[in-house]
Scaffold this motif. Structure first.
Motif, PDB file in Angstrom:
ATOM      1  N   ALA A 145       9.252   0.698   5.938  1.00  0.00           N
ATOM      2  CA  ALA A 145       7.938   0.098   6.229  1.00  0.00           C
ATOM      3  C   ALA A 145       7.259   0.689   7.454  1.00  0.00           C
ATOM      4  O   ALA A 145       6.300   0.120   7.960  1.00  0.00           O
ATOM      5  CB  ALA A 145       8.106  -1.405   6.395  1.00  0.00           C
ATOM      6  N   TRP A 149       5.947   3.824   0.229  1.00  0.00           N
ATOM      7  CA  TRP A 149       6.029   2.932   1.391  1.00  0.00           C
ATOM      8  C   TRP A 149       6.931   1.730   1.080  1.00  0.00           C
ATOM      9  O   TRP A 149       6.818   1.135   0.006  1.00  0.00           O
ATOM     10  CB  TRP A 149       4.612   2.448   1.730  1.00  0.00           C
ATOM     11  CG  TRP A 149       4.469   1.950   3.127  1.00  0.00           C
ATOM     12  CD1 TRP A 149       4.437   0.650   3.522  1.00  0.00           C
ATOM     13  CD2 TRP A 149       4.351   2.752   4.304  1.00  0.00           C
ATOM     14  NE1 TRP A 149       4.302   0.593   4.889  1.00  0.00           N
ATOM     15  CE2 TRP A 149       4.251   1.865   5.390  1.00  0.00           C
ATOM     16  CE3 TRP A 149       4.339   4.130   4.544  1.00  0.00           C
ATOM     17  CZ2 TRP A 149       4.124   2.308   6.707  1.00  0.00           C
ATOM     18  CZ3 TRP A 149       4.209   4.566   5.850  1.00  0.00           C
ATOM     19  CH2 TRP A 149       4.108   3.656   6.910  1.00  0.00           C
ATOM     20  N   ASP A 194       9.749  -0.474  -0.262  1.00  0.00           N
ATOM     21  CA  ASP A 194      10.610  -0.337  -1.436  1.00  0.00           C
ATOM     22  C   ASP A 194       9.720  -0.173  -2.678  1.00  0.00           C
ATOM     23  O   ASP A 194       8.725  -0.885  -2.820  1.00  0.00           O
ATOM     24  CB  ASP A 194      11.488  -1.582  -1.593  1.00  0.00           C
ATOM     25  CG  ASP A 194      12.424  -1.414  -2.774  1.00  0.00           C
ATOM     26  OD1 ASP A 194      13.448  -0.721  -2.616  1.00  0.00           O
ATOM     27  OD2 ASP A 194      12.118  -1.941  -3.866  1.00  0.00           O
ATOM     28  N   LEU A 223       8.443  -3.339  -4.844  1.00  0.00           N
ATOM     29  CA  LEU A 223       7.689  -4.475  -4.319  1.00  0.00           C
ATOM     30  C   LEU A 223       6.227  -4.110  -4.078  1.00  0.00           C
ATOM     31  O   LEU A 223       5.907  -3.323  -3.185  1.00  0.00           O
ATOM     32  CB  LEU A 223       8.345  -4.947  -3.006  1.00  0.00           C
ATOM     33  CG  LEU A 223       7.901  -6.298  -2.472  1.00  0.00           C
ATOM     34  CD1 LEU A 223       8.184  -7.423  -3.464  1.00  0.00           C
ATOM     35  CD2 LEU A 223       8.589  -6.587  -1.144  1.00  0.00           C
ATOM     36  N   TYR A 224       5.337  -4.710  -4.859  1.00  0.00           N
ATOM     37  CA  TYR A 224       3.896  -4.494  -4.726  1.00  0.00           C
ATOM     38  C   TYR A 224       3.554  -3.020  -4.541  1.00  0.00           C
ATOM     39  O   TYR A 224       2.876  -2.631  -3.578  1.00  0.00           O
ATOM     40  CB  TYR A 224       3.306  -5.350  -3.596  1.00  0.00           C
ATOM     41  CG  TYR A 224       3.253  -6.810  -3.973  1.00  0.00           C
ATOM     42  CD1 TYR A 224       2.480  -7.222  -5.036  1.00  0.00           C
ATOM     43  CD2 TYR A 224       4.013  -7.759  -3.295  1.00  0.00           C
ATOM     44  CE1 TYR A 224       2.445  -8.551  -5.418  1.00  0.00           C
ATOM     45  CE2 TYR A 224       3.985  -9.083  -3.663  1.00  0.00           C
ATOM     46  CZ  TYR A 224       3.196  -9.469  -4.725  1.00  0.00           C
ATOM     47  OH  TYR A 224       3.163 -10.781  -5.107  1.00  0.00           O
ATOM     48  N   SER A 234      11.932  -2.846   2.765  1.00  0.00           N
ATOM     49  CA  SER A 234      10.569  -3.342   2.545  1.00  0.00           C
ATOM     50  C   SER A 234      10.033  -4.007   3.811  1.00  0.00           C
ATOM     51  O   SER A 234      10.784  -4.352   4.731  1.00  0.00           O
ATOM     52  CB  SER A 234      10.560  -4.337   1.389  1.00  0.00           C
ATOM     53  OG  SER A 234      11.047  -5.568   1.860  1.00  0.00           O
ATOM     54  N   ALA A 235       8.721  -4.224   3.806  1.00  0.00           N
ATOM     55  CA  ALA A 235       8.088  -4.901   4.935  1.00  0.00           C
ATOM     56  C   ALA A 235       8.671  -6.304   5.116  1.00  0.00           C
ATOM     57  O   ALA A 235       8.718  -6.831   6.226  1.00  0.00           O
ATOM     58  CB  ALA A 235       6.584  -4.978   4.700  1.00  0.00           C
ATOM     59  N   LEU A 264       4.849  -3.556  11.491  1.00  0.00           N
ATOM     60  CA  LEU A 264       6.299  -3.715  11.709  1.00  0.00           C
ATOM     61  C   LEU A 264       6.989  -2.355  11.750  1.00  0.00           C
ATOM     62  O   LEU A 264       6.731  -1.494  10.912  1.00  0.00           O
ATOM     63  CB  LEU A 264       6.897  -4.576  10.591  1.00  0.00           C
ATOM     64  CG  LEU A 264       6.488  -6.047  10.667  1.00  0.00           C
ATOM     65  CD1 LEU A 264       6.679  -6.730   9.316  1.00  0.00           C
ATOM     66  CD2 LEU A 264       7.277  -6.779  11.749  1.00  0.00           C
ATOM     67  N   MET A 301      -1.780  -3.732   8.709  1.00  0.00           N
ATOM     68  CA  MET A 301      -0.901  -4.163   7.610  1.00  0.00           C
ATOM     69  C   MET A 301      -0.058  -5.288   8.188  1.00  0.00           C
ATOM     70  O   MET A 301       0.619  -5.099   9.197  1.00  0.00           O
ATOM     71  CB  MET A 301       0.018  -3.024   7.159  1.00  0.00           C
ATOM     72  CG  MET A 301      -0.646  -2.120   6.158  1.00  0.00           C
ATOM     73  SD  MET A 301       0.517  -1.337   5.045  1.00  0.00           S
ATOM     74  CE  MET A 301       1.507  -0.402   6.157  1.00  0.00           C
ATOM     75  N   ASP A 302      -0.119  -6.449   7.568  1.00  0.00           N
ATOM     76  CA  ASP A 302       0.700  -7.549   8.060  1.00  0.00           C
ATOM     77  C   ASP A 302       1.317  -8.313   6.905  1.00  0.00           C
ATOM     78  O   ASP A 302       0.868  -8.221   5.756  1.00  0.00           O
ATOM     79  CB  ASP A 302      -0.112  -8.483   8.977  1.00  0.00           C
ATOM     80  CG  ASP A 302      -1.301  -9.138   8.281  1.00  0.00           C
ATOM     81  OD1 ASP A 302      -1.735  -8.638   7.221  1.00  0.00           O
ATOM     82  OD2 ASP A 302      -1.793 -10.147   8.802  1.00  0.00           O
TER      83      ASP A 302
HETATM   84  C1  LIG Z   1       0.971  -2.098  -1.217  1.00  0.00           C
HETATM   85  S1  LIG Z   1       2.054  -3.196  -0.414  1.00  0.00           S
HETATM   86  C2  LIG Z   1       3.472  -2.197  -0.293  1.00  0.00           C
HETATM   87  C3  LIG Z   1       4.735  -2.963   0.007  1.00  0.00           C
HETATM   88  C4  LIG Z   1       5.950  -2.047   0.125  1.00  0.00           C
HETATM   89  N1  LIG Z   1       6.308  -1.468  -1.159  1.00  0.00           N
HETATM   90  C5  LIG Z   1       7.156  -2.779   0.708  1.00  0.00           C
HETATM   91  O1  LIG Z   1       8.233  -2.763   0.083  1.00  0.00           O
HETATM   92  O2  LIG Z   1       7.037  -3.318   1.810  1.00  0.00           O
HETATM   93  C6  LIG Z   1       1.372  -3.178   1.203  1.00  0.00           C
HETATM   94  C7  LIG Z   1       1.652  -4.490   1.943  1.00  0.00           C
HETATM   95  O3  LIG Z   1       2.967  -4.432   2.476  1.00  0.00           O
HETATM   96  C8  LIG Z   1       2.999  -5.057   3.741  1.00  0.00           C
HETATM   97  N2  LIG Z   1       3.427  -4.055   4.727  1.00  0.00           N
HETATM   98  C9  LIG Z   1       3.858  -2.807   4.448  1.00  0.00           C
HETATM   99  N3  LIG Z   1       4.260  -2.184   5.570  1.00  0.00           N
HETATM  100  C10 LIG Z   1       4.084  -3.071   6.586  1.00  0.00           C
HETATM  101  C11 LIG Z   1       4.333  -3.027   7.992  1.00  0.00           C
HETATM  102  N4  LIG Z   1       4.841  -1.940   8.575  1.00  0.00           N
HETATM  103  N5  LIG Z   1       4.045  -4.120   8.726  1.00  0.00           N
HETATM  104  C12 LIG Z   1       3.533  -5.226   8.157  1.00  0.00           C
HETATM  105  N6  LIG Z   1       3.287  -5.328   6.833  1.00  0.00           N
HETATM  106  C13 LIG Z   1       3.557  -4.265   6.059  1.00  0.00           C
HETATM  107  C14 LIG Z   1       1.608  -5.621   3.997  1.00  0.00           C
HETATM  108  O4  LIG Z   1       1.582  -6.948   3.501  1.00  0.00           O
HETATM  109  C15 LIG Z   1       0.760  -4.727   3.152  1.00  0.00           C
HETATM  110  O5  LIG Z   1      -0.445  -5.374   2.785  1.00  0.00           O
END
Ligand SMILES: C[S@@+](CC[C@H](N)C(=O)[O-])C[C@H]1O[C@@H](n2cnc3c(N)ncnc32)[C@H](O)[C@@H]1O
Length: 283
Positions: free
Chosen positions: A12, A126, A128, A131-132, A157-158, A231, A265-266
């Protein structure tokens, strides 16, 4: 002989999130496929390049694919409505499906052109890939038109970055965990278990704060929130405590950070929690 594509979870944002398996895969690939999404933050593009610079032992090659523009109906705000019902939600799904199909067609052409029939390519994802993230769905579309073996390498993942930063167990004993997006917060929230929220532009959190205030007046138990932004990156932000107290502060800090950095990104989680002292939450 079949082309092989490695879908590599890169964590993340912290360089240390990469697993040994991810590093091995980065060194196995001969070309890296990248979607040019005109990403809001060049910092995210730079983070991927920094990962290659740190872990790739030989020079590398990037093969860019122009991402098609998302049509307006693929961006419609759902307001927590039933995504299976006709109307804006169904249009949203159809819009996203159409967008994924276009991306799959463009990627398939690029893979065919750039990768020999016994070649190994990779995509850096980004967090995992499960996940989304749409990469695996798009690759299912690619596989409909091109013979391709797909190998997935999991990433941090985040959500894991959030729970570890707060020293938190994701689930309460024997309770459920629900993952959702900012758009669906009110629809998916319940006082049972833990709700994890990703992809929120702040409106999901704002709506839940308002809902809690209404429910508290009717005697519902209080909620607690654990929040994190950027994060694993420089200037990571963390906050936690009773939602009624810290929720509005998070919204203020979020808006400030977004304005200062140009992007945010949160991720956050909430659950019923009777601890009233904010001090107990700080880790
Ligand atoms: C498109 S999704 C990807 C998620 C990613 N596949 C995962 O496993 O974390 C993007 C969302 O992940 C979260 N995210 C990803 N990286 C982050 C970080 N470093 N800090 C906070 N939130 C993060 C946020 O909610 C963001 O809107």
């Amino acid at each position: 002989m079949t082309r092989r594509l490695l879908v590599i979870g890169i964590g993340a944002g912290a360089p240390g999130h990469l697993t040994l398996q991810a590093i091995e895969a980065i060194n196995r690939a001969e070309v890296f496929f990248v979607f040019d999404k005109g990403e809001a933050s060049s910092e995210l593009v730079e983070a991927r390049e920094a990962i290659l610079a740190a872990h790739r032992r030989a020079p590398w090659r990037l093969a860019w694919t122009q991402s098609p523009k998302r049509r307006a109906e693929a961006r419609v705000h759902l307001d927590g409505r039933d995504a299976a019902a006709p109307g804006p939600a169904a249009e949203y799904r159809a819009g996203v499906a159409h967008w994924h199909a276009e991306r799959a067609a463009r990627l398939a052409a690029r893979i065919e052109a750039e990768l020999p029939e016994d070649g190994v390519g990779a995509m850096l994802v980004w967090g995992d890939p499960a996940l989304y993230d749409s990469t695996l769905r798009i690759l299912a579309g690619v596989r409909a038109v091109l013979a391709l073996d797909v190998e997935v390498i999991p990433g941090i993942s985040a959500v894991q970055a959030l729970t570890s930063a707060h020293g938190l167990v994701l689930n309460e004993v024997g309770e459920k965990v629900t993952f959702t997006t900012g758009r669906r917060v009110l629809k998916d929230f319940s006082h049972e278990g833990t709700l994890v929220v990703m992809l929120d532009d702040g409106t999901g959190l704002e709506a839940l704060i308002a809902r809690e205030a209404e429910e508290a007046a009717a005697g519902a138990p209080p909620l607690a929130i654990w929040w994190g932004a950027y994060l694993g990156m420089k200037d990571e932000l963390l906050m936690s405590g009773p939602l009624a107290e810290v929720g509005p502060e998070i919204l203020r800090l979020r808006a400030q950070a977004r304005a200062a950095r140009g992007w945010i990104m949160d991720v956050w989680l909430v659950r019923t929690c009777s601890i009233k002292s904010r001090a107990i939450f700080s880790y």
